[in-house]
Write an enzyme that holds these catalytic residues in place. Structure first.
Site, PDB file in Angstrom:
ATOM      1  N   TYR A 150       2.773  -7.407  12.531  1.00  0.00           N
ATOM      2  CA  TYR A 150       3.557  -6.523  11.659  1.00  0.00           C
ATOM      3  C   TYR A 150       3.365  -5.069  12.065  1.00  0.00           C
ATOM      4  O   TYR A 150       4.337  -4.305  12.197  1.00  0.00           O
ATOM      5  CB  TYR A 150       3.141  -6.735  10.201  1.00  0.00           C
ATOM      6  CG  TYR A 150       3.767  -5.750   9.243  1.00  0.00           C
ATOM      7  CD1 TYR A 150       5.145  -5.656   9.103  1.00  0.00           C
ATOM      8  CD2 TYR A 150       2.969  -4.909   8.462  1.00  0.00           C
ATOM      9  CE1 TYR A 150       5.725  -4.758   8.224  1.00  0.00           C
ATOM     10  CE2 TYR A 150       3.538  -4.014   7.578  1.00  0.00           C
ATOM     11  CZ  TYR A 150       4.906  -3.936   7.459  1.00  0.00           C
ATOM     12  OH  TYR A 150       5.472  -3.040   6.588  1.00  0.00           O
ATOM     13  N   ASN A 179      -0.425   1.695   0.580  1.00  0.00           N
ATOM     14  CA  ASN A 179      -0.293   0.432  -0.162  1.00  0.00           C
ATOM     15  C   ASN A 179       0.613   0.600  -1.368  1.00  0.00           C
ATOM     16  O   ASN A 179       0.173   1.098  -2.414  1.00  0.00           O
ATOM     17  CB  ASN A 179      -1.674  -0.087  -0.564  1.00  0.00           C
ATOM     18  CG  ASN A 179      -2.415  -0.685   0.616  1.00  0.00           C
ATOM     19  OD1 ASN A 179      -2.731   0.019   1.571  1.00  0.00           O
ATOM     20  ND2 ASN A 179      -2.681  -1.977   0.566  1.00  0.00           N
TER      21      ASN A 179
END
Length: 318
Positions: A150, A179
């Site tokens: 990713y 995040n």
């Protein structure tokens, strides 16, 4: 889309699953892009396959969606004369965050080994002398060092976008999300973020399983702040022919264990379990400096950790 619409922009959405006010289509299909791009002056590119995935069998799909899909989009933008792009990038392009050694100053440790992780040695060591390190904030000029498929595909998106900007004179703002959490996150899948995994477990009455020792530090930024960052990037004046990258973060790091405990407390348990398990693609600490986004985009996160986790603990998931 909601933030842009509220700011007075006319928005057309394109999503593989479809949206109530958008178009259904695959970013990898040039014909799906012609309608949404006709007459557009800006693209906000959020399409991606996310998370660490299951195993190396996921490699082709990550490359197809994230790399090939971005290439198709950029070619279509050039075809339609769309010259501005806001790209959803990620802090994963950095690999490990920044660290300081008492003797050797700022260092970038290499990937942690399976042997160390299996033995409960989670903290990176100085690559020069092996001493303990102190985690520091990472800024956008840190060399990229992706540690997962990713991460590699997100960095490839940045490179492709930079190539497009140089060749067309277009402008690119790459927002390196830290995040992200908040309403409408997808439920627990191998491609979910840790916040959704914990939240799904609690909703099912299971204890969140915290990997390593739970002391990994991250910067949790609320999705509404992320939406505001995209709007700020879209309206910013950035130089043509190049890519400008920005950390999108709260500036207030917390540990993974803290997040699990905060969510569990808001839902009334069960208490998180620290398992000592690990994933080789994970990094230890990534703590952001949001100073450049504040300076250039006038972006500051407004939703604090306590407030955000209180809401997220009970808000519906997608």
């Amino acid at each position: 889309m909601e933030a842009f619409g509220a700011a007075g922009h006319e928005v057309t959405g394109l999503d593989l699953r479809g949206t109530p006010d958008g178009t259904t289509g695959d970013i990898r299909a040039p014909e799906a892009l012609d309608g949404p791009l006709a007459g557009a002056d800006l693209v906000v590119h959020q399409a991606a396959k996310v998370g660490l995935g299951v195993d190396v069998a996921d490699l082709p799909d990550y490359a197809s969606v994230n790399v090939y899909g971005t290439a198709v989009l950029l070619a279509a933008m050039a075809r339609h004369g769309v010259g501005r792009l806001v790209l959803a990038s990620s802090m994963v392009v950095y690999g490990e965050g920044a660290y300081d050694c008492g003797e050797h100053g700022r260092v970038r440790p290499g990937p942690r080994t399976a042997q160390d992780l299996s033995g409960g040695v989670f903290e990176p060591r100085c690559p020069v002398c092996g001493a303990e390190l102190t985690s520091a904030t990472i800024s956008e000029d840190a060399p990229p060092d992706p540690r997962s498929v990713y991460a590699s595909t997100k960095l490839a998106q940045e490179h492709l976008a930079a190539n497009w900007a140089r060749e067309t004179g277009g402008t690119v703002v790459a927002l390196r999300y830290h995040n992200v959490y908040g309403p409408r996150m997808p439920r627990d899948t191998p491609y979910s973020g840790v916040a959704a995994i914990f939240r799904s477990a609690l909703e099912a009455g299971r204890a969140p399983r915290v990997f390593e020792d739970g002391l990994q530090r991250r910067d949790f930024v609320h999705v509404r702040d992320v939406a505001r960052a995209n709007l700020a990037a879209a309206e910013a004046r950035t130089p043509p022919g190049a890519l400008a990258a920005y950390n999108i973060a709260s500036g207030e790091p917390h540990t993974i264990g803290e997040m699990a405990r905060a969510l569990a407390a808001e839902r009334g348990g069960p208490e998180p379990v620290v398992t000592g398990e690990y994933r080789l693609g994970d990094v230890r600490h990534v703590v952001a400096s949001p100073a450049h986004a504040a300076r250039d985009l006038h972006f500051h996160a407004t939703i604090g950790f306590t407030e955000g986790m209180k809401e997220f603990a009970t808000t519906p998931l997608a």
